[in-house]
Design an enzyme around this catalytic site. Structure first.
Site, PDB file in Angstrom:
ATOM      1  N   ASN A   1     -58.711  54.120  -8.950  1.00 36.95           N
ATOM      2  CA  ASN A   1     -57.350  53.663  -9.192  1.00 36.95           C
ATOM      3  C   ASN A   1     -56.954  53.979 -10.627  1.00 36.95           C
ATOM      4  O   ASN A   1     -57.749  54.533 -11.396  1.00 36.95           O
ATOM      5  CB  ASN A   1     -57.206  52.169  -8.890  1.00 36.95           C
ATOM      6  CG  ASN A   1     -58.174  51.305  -9.681  1.00 36.95           C
ATOM      7  OD1 ASN A   1     -58.137  51.279 -10.907  1.00 36.95           O
ATOM      8  ND2 ASN A   1     -59.058  50.600  -8.979  1.00 36.95           N
ATOM      9  N   SER A   2     -55.740  53.587 -11.001  1.00 37.94           N
ATOM     10  CA  SER A   2     -55.180  53.989 -12.289  1.00 37.94           C
ATOM     11  C   SER A   2     -55.415  52.996 -13.407  1.00 37.94           C
ATOM     12  O   SER A   2     -54.825  53.127 -14.482  1.00 37.94           O
ATOM     13  CB  SER A   2     -53.662  54.219 -12.139  1.00 37.94           C
ATOM     14  OG  SER A   2     -53.385  55.198 -11.170  1.00 37.94           O
TER      15      SER A   2
END
Length: 420
Positions: free
Chosen positions: A220-221
Site C-alpha cells: 500500500n501507499s
C-alpha cells in the site's frame, strides 16, 4: 510564537565548544531553507571548531561571542527577547553547567537568561561526561525550568569511543526545532516536563509487503510519516520508544529503538513480542489485509496474453489480536492501545460512525481516523485526523503531521495518567 509566517520565525542558534559543532552548519542551512531567520551565537571555544566567517556566510548575519560587540543594540538582552526559539547545538557539559547555574559570562549564556521563547538544547559529549552526576543534576534543573533537553543518541564519539553522548543528525535536530516553532510554548513545556518519562511506548509505522514471488509484492501507499512523527513526539516527551518499522519512506527519529519488519505476519509477531512490556501501543502502521495463499519460488513469467489469477487469504488482524491478548492478561490492565483507521466517507458524521463501530469491534482505547477519500494523507506532510474513544470525538486536528502526532500523544498520555 510571535508570528505565524515561516519567513518571520527568528531563531537563535547557540553553538558550544564541542567537536560536534560542525553539524550545526547543516542545521543552520536546513533552518534557513525552511524560511527561518537565524542568528548564530557561538561561544569563544566553538570558534576553535567552526570559524566566524563560516557562520556569517551561512547565516547572512554578523556573529559575535561577547556582550561588548554592537553594544548600542544591547544584543545580550535583545536577542533573547525577540527570538521565537533559542536552540543550542551542541550543548557541552560546560554549557549545561553554566546555564543551570545562571552564569552570564558570554553572549550565549546572557541570551539563555533573557529568552522569553522556548529553549531547546541538544547535548553532545563523551559518555562519562553525560552520565556524570553533575551533568545529570544540571539537566534535571534545566528541565524543571522548562528547557527542552533532548537526550543524545548512542553511537560513535570522538576517536574510538562509542556510547550515549552523540549529537543527533542535523535533519533530526532541524525537524525538532521546526516542530517546536510550529507548536509554540505549550508543546515545549510538555517536552520539558517529560510527561512520558518511565513509560515504554511501542509505535508501528509504514506499510507491509506481502510477497507474490521473489521480486513482486502486494502493498500500500503508507509512507510511515505519521508513525515516525508519533515516535519522535513520544521520545521528546521522555518515553522509551520502540518503533516497529515496516516498509516506509520516512527516516526513523533519533533516540528510539527500531525493529524492522516486512510482512503483516512479521508485524504481528514483533508486536506480540513487545506488547506485554509496553505501557502504550500505537498501531500507526498500515498492514495488508490480504496475502497470497502461496508465494512463488521464482519470478512469475508472463504466459502469452493471459492474465494472472491469485488466491488471497486474510492476514492476521494485528490490532484486534493485541487488544484480545491484553484483555486476557491482568498484568496489562493499565495498557493503552491506540488504533488507526484509514477510511473513505462522504462526511465527518459518517466517518465517526464508521470509526466508532470499528473501535468497538477491535477493542482499542482510542482510534485515529484518517479520511483518505481522493488519495489524501498518504505520503503528504499535512493531514486531517479525528481521534475518538468509546464516548465520541476526543480531538480533531488539521495541519502538519507533527501537530497531529502531538494530539495523539496528548490523548495517549492522558489515558496513561488516568490508569495510574
Amino acid at each position: 510564537m510571535a508570528e505565524t509566517d515561516a519567513t518571520a520565525r527568528r531563531v537563535v542558534l547557540g553553538v558550544a565548544g564541542g567537536i560536534a559543532a560542525y553539524k550545526a552548519c547543516e542545521v543552520l542551512r536546513r533552518l534557513r531553507e525552511a524560511g527561518c531567520e537565524v542568528t548564530v551565537v557561538p561561544t569563544a571555544n566553538a570558534l576553535n571548531f567552526v570559524g566566524q566567517t563560516t557562520w556569517e556566510a551561512l547565516s547572512g548575519k554578523a556573529v559575535a561571542t561577547d556582550v561588548w560587540s554592537d553594544i548600542t543594540e544591547v544584543p545580550h538582552v535583545r536577542l533573547g527577547q525577540q527570538a521565537d526559539l533559542v536552540m543550542v547545538v551542541p550543548a557541552t557539559a560546560d554549557l549545561l553547567s553554566r546555564a543551570a547555574t545562571g552564569r552570564a559570562d558570554d553572549l550565549l549564556t546572557n541570551v539563555l537568561l533573557t529568552a522569553h521563547c522556548p529553549v531547546v538544547m541538544f547535548p553532545a559529549m563523551h559518555t562519562e561526561m553525560w552520565q556524570h552526576a553533575a551533568t545529570v543534576a544540571n539537566v534535571a534543573t534545566l528541565r524543571s525550568r522548562g528547557v527542552v533537553v533532548k537526550d543524545p543518541d548512542s553511537g560513535r564519539l570522538t576517536g574510538a569511543d562509542s556510547g550515549p553522548g552523540r549529537l543527533p543528525e542535523p535533519a533530526e535536530i532541524a525537524e525538532i526545532a521546526l516542530q517546536l516553532l510550529s507548536a509554540g510554548r505549550d508543546a515545549a513545556a510538555q517536552a520539558a516536563a517529560r510527561d512520558l518519562a518511565g513509560r515504554h511506548v511501542v509505535v508501528s509505522a509504514g506499510g507491509t509487503h506481502e510477497a507474490l514471488d521473489p521480486v513482486r509484492f502486494l502493498g500500500n501507499s503508507s509512507s510511515g510519516l505519521m508513525g515516525v512523527a508519533i515516535a519522535r513526539e513520544a521520545a521528546l516527551r521522555g518515553a522509551r520508544v520502540t518503533l516497529v518499522a515496516a516498509n516506509m519512506q520516512a527516516t526513523p527519529p533519533s533516540g528510539v529503538e527500531v525493529r524492522r519488519v516486512v510482512s503483516t505476519g512479521d508485524l504481528a509477531r514483533v508486536m506480540a513480542e513487545l506488547a506485554p512490556r509496553a505501557n502504550g501501543i500505537v498501531m500507526a502502521a498500515a498492514p495488508a489485509d490480504f496475502t497470497p495463499e502461496q508465494q512463488a519460488d521464482s519470478k512469475i513469467k508472463k504466459d502469452g496474453d493471459g492474465g494472472l489469477t491469485l488466491h488471497l487469504l486474510q492476514t492476521t488482524d494485528v490490532l484486534a489480536t493485541l487488544c484480545r491478548d491484553r484483555a486476557a492478561d491482568p498484568s496489562r490492565a493499565g495498557q493503552v492501545v491506540v488504533g488507526f483507521a484509514a477510511e473513505t466517507a462522504p462526511d465527518r458524521d459518517e466517518l465517526v460512525r464508521i470509526g466508532t463501530a470499528k473501535l468497538a469491534r477491535k477493542g482499542c482505547d482510542l482510534l485515529v481516523l484518517n479520511d483518505v477519500s481522493g488519495g489524501k494523507v498518504f505520503g503528504q506532510s499535512s493531514t486531517h485526523i479525528t481521534v475518538i474513544d468509546a464516548q465520541g470525538a476526543v480531538a480533531e486536528v488539521s495541519g502538519s503531521k507533527s501537530g497531529a502526532a502531538r494530539a495523539i500523544v496528548d490523548a495517549l498520555s492522558g489515558r496513561l495518567i488516568e490508569a495510574v
